[in-house]
Design an enzyme around this catalytic site. Structure first.
Site, PDB file in Angstrom:
ATOM      1  N   GLY A  13       0.763  -1.259   0.000  1.00 46.73           N
ATOM      2  CA  GLY A  13       0.000   0.000   0.000  1.00 46.73           C
ATOM      3  C   GLY A  13       0.780   1.289   0.000  1.00 46.73           C
ATOM      4  N   SER A  19       1.270   8.075   2.181  1.00 44.82           N
ATOM      5  CA  SER A  19       0.559   6.814   2.442  1.00 44.82           C
ATOM      6  C   SER A  19       0.758   6.348   3.878  1.00 44.82           C
ATOM      7  CB  SER A  19       1.087   5.700   1.516  1.00 44.82           C
ATOM      8  OG  SER A  19       0.836   6.003   0.170  1.00 44.82           O
ATOM      9  N   ILE A  20      -0.316   5.830   4.446  1.00 47.98           N
ATOM     10  CA  ILE A  20      -0.213   5.257   5.791  1.00 47.98           C
ATOM     11  C   ILE A  20       0.850   4.147   5.785  1.00 47.98           C
ATOM     12  CG2 ILE A  20      -1.474   3.872   7.490  1.00 47.98           C
ATOM     13  CD1 ILE A  20      -3.963   5.576   6.860  1.00 47.98           C
ATOM     14  N   ASP A  67      -1.077  -6.700  -8.090  1.00 57.05           N
ATOM     15  CA  ASP A  67      -2.462  -6.256  -7.947  1.00 57.05           C
ATOM     16  C   ASP A  67      -3.135  -7.242  -7.002  1.00 57.05           C
ATOM     17  OD1 ASP A  67      -5.203  -5.910  -8.240  1.00 57.05           O
ATOM     18  OD2 ASP A  67      -5.061  -5.393 -10.368  1.00 57.05           O
ATOM     19  N   VAL A  68      -3.622  -6.764  -5.854  1.00 57.10           N
ATOM     20  CA  VAL A  68      -4.155  -7.703  -4.855  1.00 57.10           C
ATOM     21  C   VAL A  68      -5.460  -8.376  -5.298  1.00 57.10           C
ATOM     22  CG1 VAL A  68      -3.046  -6.570  -2.873  1.00 57.10           C
ATOM     23  CG2 VAL A  68      -5.392  -5.924  -3.521  1.00 57.10           C
ATOM     24  N   TYR A 159     -18.595   7.975   2.714  1.00 62.30           N
ATOM     25  CA  TYR A 159     -17.726   6.788   2.798  1.00 62.30           C
ATOM     26  C   TYR A 159     -18.389   5.580   2.119  1.00 62.30           C
ATOM     27  CZ  TYR A 159     -13.619   4.474   4.705  1.00 62.30           C
ATOM     28  OH  TYR A 159     -12.419   3.810   4.843  1.00 62.30           O
ATOM     29  N   LYS A 166     -15.114  -1.898   4.696  1.00 60.64           N
ATOM     30  CA  LYS A 166     -14.345  -1.901   5.957  1.00 60.64           C
ATOM     31  C   LYS A 166     -15.035  -2.760   7.017  1.00 60.64           C
ATOM     32  CE  LYS A 166     -10.881   0.771   4.801  1.00 60.64           C
ATOM     33  NZ  LYS A 166      -9.638   0.096   4.369  1.00 60.64           N
TER      34      LYS A 166
HETATM   35  P1  NAD Z   1      -3.057   5.574  -0.256  1.00 58.42           P
HETATM   36  O1  NAD Z   1      -3.744   6.003  -1.494  1.00 58.42           O
HETATM   37  O2  NAD Z   1      -1.732   6.160   0.026  1.00 58.42           O
HETATM   38  O3  NAD Z   1      -2.919   3.987  -0.188  1.00 58.42           O
HETATM   39  C1  NAD Z   1      -3.846   3.108  -0.787  1.00 58.42           C
HETATM   40  C2  NAD Z   1      -3.016   2.061  -1.484  1.00 58.42           C
HETATM   41  O4  NAD Z   1      -3.845   1.039  -2.032  1.00 58.42           O
HETATM   42  C3  NAD Z   1      -2.205   2.646  -2.649  1.00 58.42           C
HETATM   43  O5  NAD Z   1      -0.846   2.326  -2.484  1.00 58.42           O
HETATM   44  C4  NAD Z   1      -2.784   1.932  -3.861  1.00 58.42           C
HETATM   45  O6  NAD Z   1      -1.840   1.741  -4.892  1.00 58.42           O
HETATM   46  C5  NAD Z   1      -3.204   0.609  -3.224  1.00 58.42           C
HETATM   47  N1  NAD Z   1      -4.115  -0.172  -4.058  1.00 58.42           N
HETATM   48  C6  NAD Z   1      -5.366   0.163  -4.487  1.00 58.42           C
HETATM   49  N2  NAD Z   1      -5.856  -0.842  -5.252  1.00 58.42           N
HETATM   50  C7  NAD Z   1      -4.907  -1.831  -5.278  1.00 58.42           C
HETATM   51  C8  NAD Z   1      -4.818  -3.096  -5.893  1.00 58.42           C
HETATM   52  N3  NAD Z   1      -5.819  -3.594  -6.656  1.00 58.42           N
HETATM   53  N4  NAD Z   1      -3.691  -3.841  -5.716  1.00 58.42           N
HETATM   54  C9  NAD Z   1      -2.670  -3.364  -4.971  1.00 58.42           C
HETATM   55  N5  NAD Z   1      -2.685  -2.164  -4.359  1.00 58.42           N
HETATM   56  C10 NAD Z   1      -3.798  -1.402  -4.517  1.00 58.42           C
HETATM   57  O7  NAD Z   1      -4.084   5.909   0.931  1.00 58.42           O
HETATM   58  P2  NAD Z   1      -4.060   5.530   2.481  1.00 58.42           P
HETATM   59  O8  NAD Z   1      -4.990   6.483   3.098  1.00 58.42           O
HETATM   60  O9  NAD Z   1      -2.671   5.421   2.965  1.00 58.42           O
HETATM   61  O10 NAD Z   1      -4.780   4.117   2.505  1.00 58.42           O
HETATM   62  C11 NAD Z   1      -4.201   2.982   3.117  1.00 58.42           C
HETATM   63  C12 NAD Z   1      -5.242   2.212   3.919  1.00 58.42           C
HETATM   64  O11 NAD Z   1      -5.622   3.001   5.048  1.00 58.42           O
HETATM   65  C13 NAD Z   1      -6.521   1.909   3.163  1.00 58.42           C
HETATM   66  O12 NAD Z   1      -6.991   0.637   3.562  1.00 58.42           O
HETATM   67  C14 NAD Z   1      -7.455   2.994   3.660  1.00 58.42           C
HETATM   68  O13 NAD Z   1      -8.809   2.658   3.520  1.00 58.42           O
HETATM   69  C15 NAD Z   1      -7.031   3.026   5.108  1.00 58.42           C
HETATM   70  N6  NAD Z   1      -7.438   4.205   5.878  1.00 58.42           N
HETATM   71  C16 NAD Z   1      -7.188   5.456   5.427  1.00 58.42           C
HETATM   72  C17 NAD Z   1      -7.591   6.549   6.179  1.00 58.42           C
HETATM   73  C18 NAD Z   1      -7.342   7.957   5.706  1.00 58.42           C
HETATM   74  O14 NAD Z   1      -8.001   8.883   6.188  1.00 58.42           O
HETATM   75  N7  NAD Z   1      -6.399   8.177   4.810  1.00 58.42           N
HETATM   76  C19 NAD Z   1      -8.250   6.358   7.404  1.00 58.42           C
HETATM   77  C20 NAD Z   1      -8.482   5.061   7.842  1.00 58.42           C
HETATM   78  C21 NAD Z   1      -8.074   3.981   7.079  1.00 58.42           C
END
Ligand code: NAD
Length: 259
Positions: A13, A19-20, A67-68, A159, A166
């Site tokens: 991710g 990115s988180i 790709d997951v 959302y 989720k």
């Molecule tokens: P981000 O866009 O940086 O990360 C999302 C990642 O998912 C990206 O690296 C993207 O390439 C990857 N991705 C999407 N489809 C994919 C696929 N088919 N195969 C492989 N990789 C794929 O955003 P983020 O906010 O860091 O999101 C990371 C996680 O944290 C997610 O699960 C998101 O729902 C969760 N989250 C985010 C927040 C927020 O406010 N940003 C809050 C709570 C939870």
């Protein structure tokens, strides 16, 4: 004290330095972990991820396109990790996707079947697909961590289908924890407060969500993404050896109060 010394993990991710997953990887590496990085296939993405990791201090990171939602990609990824590292200690699943067209407030009712299936496949089922392949490599137990959001528990404006995904993800965490606990493999999710990332920008009304948290969360502020990274170290390390099937909130306390 380094909490992840000698541990090897896969961090799904990372898209950029917001990115988180990037913040989790940085904190895990500071604690001595070696991380491999699967990324969404594409040349542009590969360049972006490589740059973000270089900026994060990862010299020559182990990068593989995956790709997951594609079983063959996942098979290749885990075979390659096994060939290079032998065993696996942790997995961070920080991946989600839903068509942004259906992430506007008041439009959940219009979600088409295909958009629903795609969001659930990429954002929830993929955790099961990953755990299946992680299991044989976690020979001395391990920790699997997924990223969730409060929209799994309550209907959050905009959302929408991601909230449903989720909820499914958090349920998958509990069922996987039940199946894998006997092998010493723990499975948890970390429910993060809103953070400004690429994916978050797709959610309609995201700025209002940030404002509401800042004004009403017990800590009267939004979280820093690095705080998610630090909490992840706890869940990935032996500090949390008695914790599995859990959803741990890192959200400035927002879920604990009536707003
Ligand atoms: P981000 O866009 O940086 O990360 C999302 C990642 O998912 C990206 O690296 C993207 O390439 C990857 N991705 C999407 N489809 C994919 C696929 N088919 N195969 C492989 N990789 C794929 O955003 P983020 O906010 O860091 O999101 C990371 C996680 O944290 C997610 O699960 C998101 O729902 C969760 N989250 C985010 C927040 C927020 O406010 N940003 C809050 C709570 C939870």
């Amino acid at each position: 004290m380094k909490l992840l010394e000698g541990k090897r993990g896969l961090v799904f991710g990372v898209a950029n330095e917001r990115s988180i997953a990037w913040h989790i990887a940085r904190n895990a590496a500071e604690h001595g972990a070696t991380c491999g990085f699967p990324y969404l296939p594409g040349e542009k993405m590969e360049r972006r991820v490589a740059k973000a990791l270089a900026d994060g201090g990862f010299a020559e990171p182990w990068l593989r396109a995956c790709d997951v939602s594609n079983d063959a990609d996942l098979d290749r990824l885990f075979a390659s990790f096994a060939a290079d590292f032998g065993t696996l200690d942790f997995v961070v699943h920080s991946v989600a996707y839903a068509d942004r067209e259906y992430l506007q407030p008041g439009t959940f009712v219009d979600t088409p079947r295909a958009a629903f299936a795609e969001a659930l496949d990429i954002s929830a089922y993929s955790l099961v697909a990953v755990a299946q392949r992680a299991k044989p490599l976690m020979k001395s137990g391990g920790s699997i961590l997924a990223l969730s959001y409060y929209g799994a528990e309550k209907a959050a404006p905009g959302y929408n289908v991601m909230g449903v995904a989720k909820s499914a993800l958090e349920s998958c965490v509990r069922y996987l924890a039940a199946d894998l606990g006997a092998l010493g493999i723990r499975v948890n999710s970390l429910s993060a407060g809103p953070c400004r990332t690429l994916s978050a920008m797709a959610v309609g009304g995201f700025d209002q969500i940030l404002d509401k948290v800042a004004e009403s969360a017990p800590l009267r502020r939004n979280i820093e993404t690095d705080e998610v990274g630090r909490a992840a170290v706890y869940l990935l390390s032996d500090l949390s050896s008695g914790v599995t099937g859990e959803t741990h909130h890192v959200d400035a306390g927002y879920n604990a109060i009536v707003t």
